[in-house]
Design a protein around this motif. Structure first.
Motif, mmCIF file in Angstrom:
data_model
loop_
_atom_site.group_PDB
_atom_site.id
_atom_site.type_symbol
_atom_site.label_atom_id
_atom_site.label_comp_id
_atom_site.label_asym_id
_atom_site.label_seq_id
_atom_site.Cartn_x
_atom_site.Cartn_y
_atom_site.Cartn_z
ATOM 1 N N LEU A 27 17.565 39.472 86.478
ATOM 2 C CA LEU A 27 17.257 39.245 87.217
ATOM 3 C C LEU A 27 16.710 40.066 89.080
ATOM 4 O O LEU A 27 15.846 39.389 89.620
ATOM 5 C CB LEU A 27 18.749 38.134 88.098
ATOM 6 N N THR A 65 9.719 31.683 94.278
ATOM 7 C CA THR A 65 10.570 32.730 94.780
ATOM 8 C C THR A 65 11.966 31.438 95.458
ATOM 9 O O THR A 65 12.925 32.264 94.631
ATOM 10 C CB THR A 65 10.076 33.354 94.879
ATOM 11 N N THR A 68 14.287 29.640 92.364
ATOM 12 C CA THR A 68 14.766 30.852 91.807
ATOM 13 C C THR A 68 16.422 30.888 92.666
ATOM 14 O O THR A 68 16.679 30.692 92.577
ATOM 15 C CB THR A 68 13.604 32.040 91.512
ATOM 16 N N ASP A 71 18.314 28.132 92.700
ATOM 17 C CA ASP A 71 18.959 28.048 90.813
ATOM 18 C C ASP A 71 19.277 28.793 91.133
ATOM 19 O O ASP A 71 21.055 28.732 90.702
ATOM 20 C CB ASP A 71 17.576 27.772 90.336
#
Length: 152
Positions: A27, A65, A68, A71
């Motif tokens: 990540l 982005t 993400t 999430d």
């Protein structure tokens, strides 16, 4: 609407950042783009330190982005409030984009809407810019593995 304060976190912000680094090291390869900055009863705040790598043409933080970030917010919520199980997974995530987000800190203020034995429903208000206006809003669901099947 406030977070559901009946759900107390089992991990601190430092603990969840350390856990995320160990179970999801890809990540933040090459930096610390995504991080939890606050964990509290029923919620959390996660940050994207957006730079040129996160921008699409026109200087806007890209939709994937921001998706993400939402999430990651759900993942931090489930890890801190339902148990530190790396096998918790997203089962649904919806996002609405409301305005342009430029490079700089982008925060997702996340809260638990419902925490059950097998599912957690949450939402995320994603804010950016000097006025900290909403740039996106997301809702999602995480699946929580059955007790006794813990991976961490």
């Amino acid at each position: 609407m406030p977070a559901q304060t009946t759900h107390n976190p089992g991990l601190t912000v430092d603990q969840v950042n350390e856990l995320m680094g160990s179970i999801y090291p890809q990540l933040n390869e090459g930096g610390r783009d995504y991080e939890a900055i606050e964990v509290f009863s029923g919620g959390c705040t996660v940050r994207l330190n957006a730079d040129e790598r996160h921008l699409r043409p026109g200087g806007t933080v890209s939709g994937p982005t921001l998706f993400t970030l939402a999430d990651i917010g759900g993942y931090v919520l489930v890890l801190t409030h339902a148990g530190a199980d790396a096998l918790s997974v997203t089962t649904n995530l919806n996002i609405n984009f409301t305005r342009k987000a430029e490079a700089g800190p982008v925060d997702a203020h996340c809260r638990i809407l419902k925490l059950g034995k097998s599912l957690m429903v949450f939402d995320a208000d994603i804010v950016a810019g000097p006025d900290r206006l909403t740039v996106a809003h997301a809702t999602g669901t995480y699946s929580i593995p059955p007790a006794g099947k813990k991976s961490v």
